[in-house]
Enzyme design. Structure first.
Site, short mmCIF file in Angstrom:
data_model
loop_
_atom_site.label_atom_id
_atom_site.label_comp_id
_atom_site.label_asym_id
_atom_site.label_seq_id
_atom_site.Cartn_x
_atom_site.Cartn_y
_atom_site.Cartn_z
N HIS A 211 18.69 52.11 74.61
CA HIS A 211 18.40 52.74 73.50
C HIS A 211 18.62 54.07 73.27
O HIS A 211 18.72 54.86 72.25
CB HIS A 211 17.08 52.25 73.12
CG HIS A 211 16.83 50.73 72.95
ND1 HIS A 211 16.68 49.80 73.60
CD2 HIS A 211 17.25 50.28 71.56
CE1 HIS A 211 16.76 48.64 73.08
NE2 HIS A 211 17.25 48.98 71.86
N GLU A 453 20.31 36.55 69.34
CA GLU A 453 20.24 37.99 70.69
C GLU A 453 20.23 36.87 71.85
O GLU A 453 20.00 37.64 73.11
CB GLU A 453 19.61 38.94 70.58
CG GLU A 453 18.29 38.87 69.78
CD GLU A 453 17.87 40.39 69.53
OE1 GLU A 453 18.42 41.44 69.76
OE2 GLU A 453 16.87 40.42 69.01
N ASP A 477 21.66 42.37 73.52
CA ASP A 477 20.87 41.72 74.12
C ASP A 477 21.63 40.42 74.62
O ASP A 477 21.44 39.61 75.69
CB ASP A 477 19.38 41.04 73.47
CG ASP A 477 18.62 42.42 73.76
OD1 ASP A 477 18.53 42.89 74.81
OD2 ASP A 477 17.84 42.86 72.65
N CYS A 524 25.20 43.19 64.68
CA CYS A 524 24.80 44.45 64.63
C CYS A 524 24.56 45.02 65.91
O CYS A 524 23.89 46.28 66.23
CB CYS A 524 23.38 44.54 63.89
SG CYS A 524 22.11 43.34 64.60
C1 PEP Z 1 21.08 43.70 70.03
O1 PEP Z 1 20.32 43.06 70.73
O2 PEP Z 1 22.24 43.69 69.98
C2 PEP Z 1 20.44 44.61 68.95
C3 PEP Z 1 21.19 45.04 67.94
O3 PEP Z 1 19.03 44.98 69.10
P1 PEP Z 1 18.72 46.22 70.24
O4 PEP Z 1 19.94 47.01 70.74
O5 PEP Z 1 17.79 47.14 69.49
O6 PEP Z 1 17.98 45.52 71.20
MG MG Z 2 18.21 43.42 70.72
#
Ligand code: PEP
Ligand code: MG
Length: 595
Positions: A211, A453, A477, A524
């Site tokens: 993140h 995910e 994920d 995404c």
């Molecule tokens: C993902 O897991 O691809 C996602 C977009 O969520 P995050 O990166 O916030 O876990």
């Molecule tokens: Mg995620």
């Protein structure tokens, strides 16, 4: 970018270190080493009389959390450990020590960390000075028991998990213009970097889909991750070149290197007219296939950047960042204000708000005091929300109310079975009823989707699709869970690759389920912002991609150069291959024909 492409092997006179490119760009400047919480001092500062109650209440809550934690630990400990824990429990209720903290706060007017540290040092010092071995051990117990409390004070104050009687690095002032060096950063710490004026980030750990990396990309701060033992190789103030385009760090550069990089980073940008043309250009392949490019945001104000980059709306608003970094969780009205801000900026383009994805590496509130063995497999996202209905309902009401003013959509994270989706939809129904009862307007036809995910969701996407308006593939994920490899662990980064056949099959299954059930499918995860991946994914049937605003331009450029027919042919060939390496080579060779 989501795989290992940032690794470079370099041998030259000057010290060049390799890492993983997490957010492109070049920065030149002095480094600032962020204190590691394991070695840092606690902060101490004066407070005024009016702040005493708030400091006391912070301490009191941390004390209560520590007692609860120890009681939980006591359930499954052996006898010897139980004795220690029981002793700690007694210390945390000491009829003299605890009121003393209140008195010291009132008389000394210092922050609670300072008062607590002094009191602990004094008590343990007295015990040690007796020369009695038994009492010296009790001194260790006092430090241990109140170290736990201090950790919770830090967690409550900064939304992070502090450690022991030490300073939390979240309180550190970072000189603007410096390149930040740290072992790793928690997302809540990274949040405070947005307006800090730092020019780059170098981390010893972390991956390109951590993140911190995601935030750095959003804020266009050049960042390189996984530069092993870097902090021990530099000193505060030492000049480095951070070449995040190539995953490189150059320590003590020569004047020649400095001037070459300065020229490169000062190269004139595009003119206003060129930018306008780039942004207005449609995302259509040479053979006329239209793609939709949206942006991922973590804070409402980032919607402005999304629009400026020509995004057709926001495909992922990571709402949990609103919940992080503050002592009190935001109430319905605070959330509404944030969602409305983004919705208004986006006008009539979609705003997909992901409901709270807390847990894992993004702990909030009560999660901070948990000691889960595997937080990434634990009480996170929809699992947490379904157990904390009031919190969940308040968020859903805020999203519903914002939907009165834009094309706001709801997305549930980490769904792993149909029952979870049913339960989430029930809470949404109740939230709608509550809005009706209160006479609050909302879009009755609001679109509701899920993230794919977990491998469980990908494999059962056909079942889930029957109950969802859309599905968005979260590869960050999905790769981690499919490959059983932590997305932040550099030791297993070679496994973390979206081109792995297992991952591609999960994605293909989801796309096919969408086609069969006429359900929109998008992506995404960070893979959607990687041009080579987008080429392959177009060929697999995907048409909708959401990414960091900073990636839109590069992805659009690829789409406009490519032909869908080529992409389909390439994807068909790729699905026959058995290794990520072979698939990457195939895609890269195809892309070369466009250069
Ligand atoms: C993902 O897991 O691809 C996602 C977009 O969520 P995050 O990166 O916030 O876990
Ligand atoms: Mg995620």
């Amino acid at each position: 970018m989501y795989a290992r492409e940032g690794f470079y092997a370099i041998v030259e006179g000057v010290r060049k270190l390799e890492g993983l490119s997490a957010s492109r760009g070049i920065a030149i400047g002095p480094v600032f080493c962020f204190p590691d919480e394991d070695t840092a001092e606690i902060s101490r500062y004066p407070i005024n009389g009016e702040a005493v109650d708030a400091e006391w209440s912070l301490f009191d809550t941390a004390l209560e959390t520590s007692r609860r934690e120890i009681t939980l630990l006591l359930d499954d400990r052996n006898r010897e450990q139980s004795e220690i824990l029981n002793a700690h429990l007694l210390m945390l209720s000491d009829p003299e020590f605890i009121p003393r903290i209140k008195r010291d706060l009132e008389t000394r007017l210092l922050n609670v960390e300072a008062v607590l540290q002094d009191a602990v040092e004094e008590s343990s010092g007295i015990l040690r000075s007796t020369g009695d071995a038994y009492l010296a051990e009790r001194a260790v117990d006092i430090e241990d028991a109140f170290g736990r409390v201090m950790s919770h004070v830090a967690a409550l104050r900064h939304g992070t998990q502090g450690k022991g009687l030490k300073r939390s690095s979240t309180t550190t002032f970072i000189p603007p213009g410096t390149i930040l060096v740290a072992r790793n950063l928690k997302p809540s710490q990274a949040l405070s970097l947005k307006d800090s004026g730092i020019s780059g980030i170098i981390l010893e750990e972390g991956g390109a889909t951590s993140h911190v990396a995601i935030l750095a990309r959003s804020w266009r701060i050049p960042a390189v991750m996984g530069v092993r033992s870097f902090a021990s190789q530099v000193e505060d103030g030492q000049t480095v070149i951070l070449d995040a385009d190539n995953g490189l760090v150059i320590v003590s550069p020569t004047t020649g290197q400095l001037s070459a990089y300065r020229v490169q980073s000062a190269a004139p940008g595009e003119s206003g007219k060129e930018k306008e043309t780039r942004i207005r250009a449609p995302s259509v392949t040479r053979d006329g296939a239209r793609m939709v490019l949206r942006a991922n945001i973590a804070l409402a104000a980032e919607a402005e950047d999304a629009i400026a980059e020509g995004a057709e709306g926001v495909g992922l608003f990571r709402s949990e960042f609103l919940f992080m970094g503050s002592l009190n969780l935001p109430d319905e009205e605070t959330q509404l204000a944030s969602y409305l801000e983004a919705a208004r900026l986006l006008k009539d383009t979609p705003l997909v708000i992901r409901t709270l994805d807390a847990g894992g590496d993004k702990m909030i509130g009560e999660q901070l005091s948990l000691t889960e063995k595997n937080p990434l497999l634990g009480w996170r996202a929809i699992r947490f929300c379904l157990d904390r209905r009031e919190l969940f309902s308040a968020q859903l009401r805020a999203i519903l109310r914002a939907s009165a003013e834009g094309d706001v959509r709801i997305m549930f994270p980490m769904i792993s079975n149909v029952e979870e989706l049913d339960a989430a939809l029930d809470v949404l129904e109740e939230a709608k009823n509550e809005c009706e009862r209160r006479g609050q307007a909302y879009n009755r036809r609001i679109k509701t989707g899920i993230m794919i995910e977990t491998p469980a969701a990908a494999v059962c996407a056909d079942l889930l699709a029957k109950k969802a308006d859309f599905m968005s593939i979260g590869t960050n994920d999905l790769i981690q869970y499919t490959m059983a490899c932590d997305r932040e662990n550099t030791l297993v980064a070679h496994l973390y690759d979206g081109f792995n056949p297992a991952v591609l099959r999960m994605i293909q299954k989801t796309i096919d389920a969408g086609t069969q059930t006429h359900t929109d499918v998008s992506m995404c995860g960070e893979m959607a912002g990687d041009a080579a991946s987008v080429f392959l994914l177009m060929g697999m049937g995907l048409r909708n991609f959401s990414m960091a605003s900073s990636r839109i331009s590069a992805v659009k450029e690829l789409i406009r150069r490519a032909s869908l027919a080529d992409a389909v042919e390439c994807a068909e060939a790729a699905m026959e291959l058995s290794a990520a390496r072979e698939i990457r080579k195939l895609v890269q060779e195809r892309l070369k024909t466009y250069e």
